[in-house]
Design an enzyme around this catalytic site. Structure first.
Site, PDB file in Angstrom:
ATOM      1  N   ARG A  72       0.827  -1.217   0.000  1.00  0.00           N
ATOM      2  CA  ARG A  72       0.000   0.000   0.000  1.00  0.00           C
ATOM      3  C   ARG A  72       0.861   1.267   0.000  1.00  0.00           C
ATOM      4  O   ARG A  72       0.450   2.282  -0.563  1.00  0.00           O
ATOM      5  CB  ARG A  72      -0.957  -0.008   1.196  1.00  0.00           C
ATOM      6  N   GLY A  90     -10.321  -9.600  -1.231  1.00  0.00           N
ATOM      7  CA  GLY A  90      -9.299 -10.115  -0.325  1.00  0.00           C
ATOM      8  C   GLY A  90      -8.626 -11.426  -0.672  1.00  0.00           C
ATOM      9  O   GLY A  90      -7.417 -11.484  -0.871  1.00  0.00           O
ATOM     10  N   LYS A 136     -19.332 -18.419  -0.066  1.00  0.00           N
ATOM     11  CA  LYS A 136     -20.784 -18.254   0.051  1.00  0.00           C
ATOM     12  C   LYS A 136     -21.410 -17.461  -1.088  1.00  0.00           C
ATOM     13  O   LYS A 136     -20.902 -16.427  -1.486  1.00  0.00           O
ATOM     14  CB  LYS A 136     -21.109 -17.559   1.382  1.00  0.00           C
ATOM     15  N   GLY A 185     -13.220  -4.178   0.329  1.00  0.00           N
ATOM     16  CA  GLY A 185     -14.619  -3.754   0.443  1.00  0.00           C
ATOM     17  C   GLY A 185     -15.021  -2.749  -0.620  1.00  0.00           C
ATOM     18  O   GLY A 185     -16.118  -2.812  -1.178  1.00  0.00           O
TER      19      GLY A 185
END
Length: 395
Positions: free
Chosen positions: A35, A353, A197, A376
């Protein structure tokens, strides 16, 4: 869309929201400086123009002021990456900070203390944002990882920089990469969605069905789709309450002429363990006591063929439990296929992620077109949401 290329920073102080939320070890050493590296080109451009940089970021989730979350710990890494001395002030607002910013000369960098030491940052408090705004002449947002949060430093502060706000190189590149997949990409467009999921990917699937030609569904999500169609999934992870939704997604895809590709075989195991007994099984005939933990050989071949015919590729989520060596091969083979397609001219974007972690772990970082820095934020972009941090610059 204004970027830092639209400004000359000579004699100007740039207030830059960066995302230096980096991992630290027990000795407070930075263990992954990705980052920091990502912000380098923006910072250097401003310094080379003859400007100075005031960097603000959060680190972790502190409860008030906590030394372990001090940005003081990252100074050494920051200086190593930038090749420039970095000044530090142990707050981000107040007279002492304003004085340090005022004293900053062209070519110098000032790092502020963790924004989240103040509750007003997360609550988006306007007066706190106004205090931050006093520090610089031009506001630059280069923090994609926090662009989905309407925090003081990412969104509210932009209100005080009418005509003097822009995107840094990193954030501009993130926006352009997502636009390539969602709007302007060369067809055929492929999305690969993996992970455990269906529920966590519903909004993404529904949003991208209008944009893609092919959709590969892998990982644990597979078994909800297989069981919904009458297959036996044994002890594999499955969301029984999402089976009707899975069938609806298949129906929507058919109506929109999107080809969905599910695994046809899996590497199954008799326990969730790297040392478990394994065998390749038809994905619709997994016996009780067995669970699918990776894509099987036929599935990998099928997926390779799909990848190779597509010109724009989004990869979000692994095809198996790649953290265990035994079940990493499906994800690695997919990475190889995407790397090969990229080499032949396809545009490939990796985001979210687990897929980013896999890409780094298996050395695909420089073999795909772009690896997103924001988990996110990336997912919300794919869901079709306008991120507040981006909207604040465009307004």
């Amino acid at each position: 869309m204004k970027t830092i290329n639209d400004f000359n920073f000579s004699g100007k102080k740039a207030l830059i929201r960066v995302d230096f939320n980096v991992p630290l070890d027990d000795n407070f050493q930075v263990t992954d400086d990705t980052r920091i590296q990502s912000a380098k080109s923006t910072i250097i451009k401003i310094l080379e123009d003859g400007g100075s940089c005031i960097l603000m970021s959060h680190l972790g989730r502190p409860k008030g002021v906590q030394n372990e979350f001090s940005l003081h710990h990252i100074i050494e890494s920051l200086q190593d990456v930038l090749g420039v001395q970095v000044k530090f002030v142990n707050n981000c607002v107040g007279p002492k900070v304003e004085e340090a910013a005022s004293d900053l000369k062209s070519g110098e960098i000032l790092l502020l203390e963790n924004l989240r030491f103040h509750e007003e940052e997360k609550s988006g408090e306007k007066n706190f944002a106004k205090q931050l705004s006093k520090l610089g002449d031009i506001y630059v947002n280069d923090a994609f990882g926090t662009a989905h949060r309407a925090h003081a430093s990412t969104t509210i502060v932009a209100q005080f920089f009418e005509g003097k706000k822009c995107f840094g190189y990193l954030l501009a590149q993130e926006i352009e990469s997502i636009q390539k997949v969602m709007q302007t990409g060369e067809k055929p467009v492929l999305a690969v969605l993996g992970g455990a999921k269906v529920s966590s990917k519903i909004t993404i699937i529904e949003n991208i069905l209008d944009k893609v030609d092919h959709l590969i569904i892998g990982g644990g999500m597979t078994f909800t789709f297989i069981k919904a169609q009458g297959g036996s999934v044994g002890d594999s992870i499955c969301e029984d309450d999402k089976m009707a939704l899975a069938l609806d997604i298949l129906k929507q895809a058919e109506a929109k002429n999107v080809k969905i590709h599910l695994p046809v075989d899996v590497l199954a195991a008799n326990a969730f363990s790297n040392e478990a007994e394994t065998k390749v099984i038809d994905v619709t005939k997994i016996p009780d006591g067995w669970q699918g933990l990776d894509a099987g050989p036929k599935s990998k071949t099928n997926f390779h063929d799909v990848v190779m015919q597509c010109r724009t590729i989004l990869w979000n989520g692994p095809l198996g439990v790649f953290e265990m060596e035994t079940f990493a091969n499906g994800t690695i083979e997919l990475g190889n296929s995407i790397a090969e397609a990229t080499k032949k001219g396809a545009f490939s974007l990796v985001g979210g992620g687990d897929s980013v972690a896999a890409v780094k772990q298996f050395g695909f970082e420089n073999k795909v077109s772009y690896v997103s820095t924001g988990g996110g934020a990336m997912l919300e972009s794919l869901e079709g949401k306008i991120l507040p941090g981006i909207a604040a610059i465009l307004e």
